[in-house]
Write an enzyme that holds these catalytic residues in place. Structure first.
Site, mmCIF file in Angstrom:
data_model
loop_
_atom_site.group_PDB
_atom_site.id
_atom_site.type_symbol
_atom_site.label_atom_id
_atom_site.label_comp_id
_atom_site.label_asym_id
_atom_site.label_seq_id
_atom_site.Cartn_x
_atom_site.Cartn_y
_atom_site.Cartn_z
ATOM 1 N N HIS A 1 0.838 -1.209 0.000
ATOM 2 C CA HIS A 1 0.000 0.000 0.000
ATOM 3 C C HIS A 1 0.872 1.259 0.000
ATOM 4 O O HIS A 1 0.636 2.190 -0.760
ATOM 5 C CB HIS A 1 -0.924 -0.001 1.227
ATOM 6 C CG HIS A 1 -1.940 -1.099 1.198
ATOM 7 N ND1 HIS A 1 -3.289 -0.861 1.117
ATOM 8 C CD2 HIS A 1 -1.814 -2.451 1.216
ATOM 9 C CE1 HIS A 1 -3.941 -2.015 1.103
ATOM 10 N NE2 HIS A 1 -3.061 -2.993 1.161
ATOM 11 N N ASP B 1 -6.496 5.522 1.313
ATOM 12 C CA ASP B 1 -6.531 4.101 0.987
ATOM 13 C C ASP B 1 -7.983 3.630 1.123
ATOM 14 O O ASP B 1 -8.651 3.899 2.139
ATOM 15 C CB ASP B 1 -5.637 3.353 1.993
ATOM 16 C CG ASP B 1 -5.224 1.985 1.493
ATOM 17 O OD1 ASP B 1 -6.085 1.284 0.926
ATOM 18 O OD2 ASP B 1 -4.059 1.619 1.665
#
Ligand code: UDP
Length: 487
Positions: A24, A128
């Site tokens: 990520h 995210d």
């Protein structure tokens, strides 16, 4: 003289906030650099734990210092310092950040800690998508536009959207081993190839009230509330499923992947090729593997790496080792210090194996993966099918053997083998004979057939990130949209 009073509009500032995990942070930091290259002011919000590691193993501080208005800021992830944050325990990071980070984020936004003098206010948030609703709640309350960045593939996002339907229709839970090859019918477009075995491990539960299954089902739905989605994919690879997401969930989507290739293309243009790929590694990169690769024949080496989170038993590790050795192929193997879950970790095993395989094998604790995959000596990739690794392999035109571990990796490996035909799927098996057969199929018997599709896909991936390509143009639109937004 120009009057610079309080009425002068401040610059736009984008906040980028990833989940605290290598894949990520890696892709969202690439996006941050692309936006900074375009002259936008960016704040990258990392957890303290990840940021310490990033500073320890990379040159990010120096690399980003050249971008005016770029700020790194940190926030706690809510876990004890010595928490392993790998293997199954990575889910603790997701739960912890989802539960504990909201008030801290709000406080940071309100107090101005995330801005600078020229751009004191965050005018845009790229969060995210795995954070689900909490970042959206804060953004809505403070009137800041927010986009969800889904770090996995479009196909994975699309299938996760249907988890509530899978539960409702009784397709989940999966009822034991004999149920694994049943086809899933509730994910439109995937009815003919998506099996129970291709769903994430957290679907293999006896009870659908499992907290992780419920969390993923719930947070995925929250992306409907975001103003737009960013997907690290490209239109030729996943165009049809992106269209489905547009009509069902979110009309505005920026497909801007493969992000690492887009960033490399931009950096090459800006620096006349003097800057190589930027590293966002949270581990100590061992460059010795490049020297070793330099002395190997073209396409002779299979690169083996299971990403940053996978853990395995010593038994599985030994099955891979025997399979690789028996295949008689050369191999470069990443054995992270925390790859083996048993007491003592991988350290001693690695030393033993390195000694025993000196002739044809080379092992490192962490490799410069993009560089490795682009090396002419590499002819195959035995991977855990993390989305970043999959994209990096696609761009390099390297065929894959997939041994997925958790989360989205099970679905990725199905697409690699069944839909894109750029590799072989070895999920749910860890046996030396199978490893040997897969390696020899990929490197010899099926090589020509698979290479045709990998070469074509690599060509299309590169086209999408160069001027005039879909991802290149979509990034321009994203930058323009951010610039036009005022708070
Ligand atoms: N990676 C690396 N060196 C290694 C292994 C992995 O640089 O030895 C990088 C890889 O290039 C990728 C990331 O770590 O960008 C792993 O992300 P991915 O989504 O593939 O898997 P995850 O680690 O999240 O499971």
């Amino acid at each position: 003289m120009e009057h610079r009073g309080p009425q002068v509009a401040h610059q736009a500032r984008v906040l980028i906030f990833p989940l605290a995990a290598q894949g990520h942070v890696n892709s969202m930091l690439k996006l941050a650099e692309l936006l900074a290259l375009a002259g936008l002011h960016v704040t990258f919000l990392n957890t303290d734990h990840i940021h310490d590691r990033l500073l320890r193993y990379t040159d990010v501080r120096a690399r980003f210092a050249k971008y005016p208005g770029f700020l790194f800021r940190t926030i706690p992830d809510g876990l004890e310092e010595d928490h392993p944050r790998a293997g199954d325990r990575i889910t603790d990071v997701i739960f912890s950040m989802n539960e504990k980070t909201k008030p801290l984020l709000r406080e940071m936004l309100v107090s101005g800690q995330l801005g600078s003098d020229e751009s004191p206010l965050v005018t845009y948030i790229i969060s995210d998508g795995i954070f689900g609703g909490f970042t959206i709640d804060v953004a809505e309350e403070l009137g800041v536009p927010i986009i969800h960045f889904r770090t996995g593939s479009a196909s994975v996002f699309w299938s996760f959207l249907f988890f509530p339907d899978l539960i409702e229709s009784g397709e989940l839970p999966i009822r034991g081993k004999e149920d694994m090859d049943r086809l899933i019918k509730s994910v439109p477009g995937m009815e003919s190839f998506l099996r129970c075995r291709d769903l994430p491990g957290f679907c293999r539960v006896s009870d659908t009230s499992d907290p992780l299954l419920q969390l993923i089902a719930q947070v995925t739905q929250q992306s409907r509330r975001a103003q737009a989605l960013i997907l690290n994919t490209f239109d030729v690879l996943e165009g049809p499923v992106v269209s489905r997401i547009q009509s069902n969930c979110c009309p505005k989507i920026y497909t801007i992947g493969p992000l690492h290739a887009l960033l490399n293309a931009k950096l090459t243009n800006n620096t006349n090729g003097s800057e190589g790929p930027s590293s966002n590694s949270l581990f100590d990169v061992d460059q010795s593997c490049i020297t070793w690769l330099n002395s190997q024949p073209p396409k002779s080496v299979i690169y083996v790496s299971f990403g940053s989170i996978t853990v395995m038993t010593k038994h599985d590790l030994m099955e891979f080792w025997h399979g690789l050795v028996n295949s008689k192929k050369r191999f470069l193997w990443v054995i992270r210090p925390d790859l083996v879950e048993e007491e003592g970790g991988a350290g001693s095993v690695q030393r033993e194996l390195a000694e025993a395989t000196r002739e044809r094998g080379h092992m490192v604790g962490w490799a410069p993966q993009e560089e490795v995959l682009a090396h002419p000596a590499v002819g195959g990739f035995l991977t855990h099918s993390g989305w970043n690794s999959t994209l990096e392999s696609i761009v390099a035109g390297v065929p894959m053997i997939c041994w997925p571990y958790l989360g989205d990796q099970q679905i990725n490996s199905r697409f690699v083998s069944e839909v894109w035909k750029i590799g072989l799927d070895m999920k749910d098996v860890c046996d030396r004979k199978v490893v040997e057969k897969m390696v020899s199929d990929l490197m010899v018997e099926k090589r020509e057939e698979i290479e045709k599709s990998t070469a074509e896909m690599a060509r299309l991936a590169k086209k999408s990130v160069n001027e005039g390509g879909s991802s290149y143009s979509n990034l321009e639109c994203l930058i323009e949209d951010i610039r036009l937004t005022r708070r």
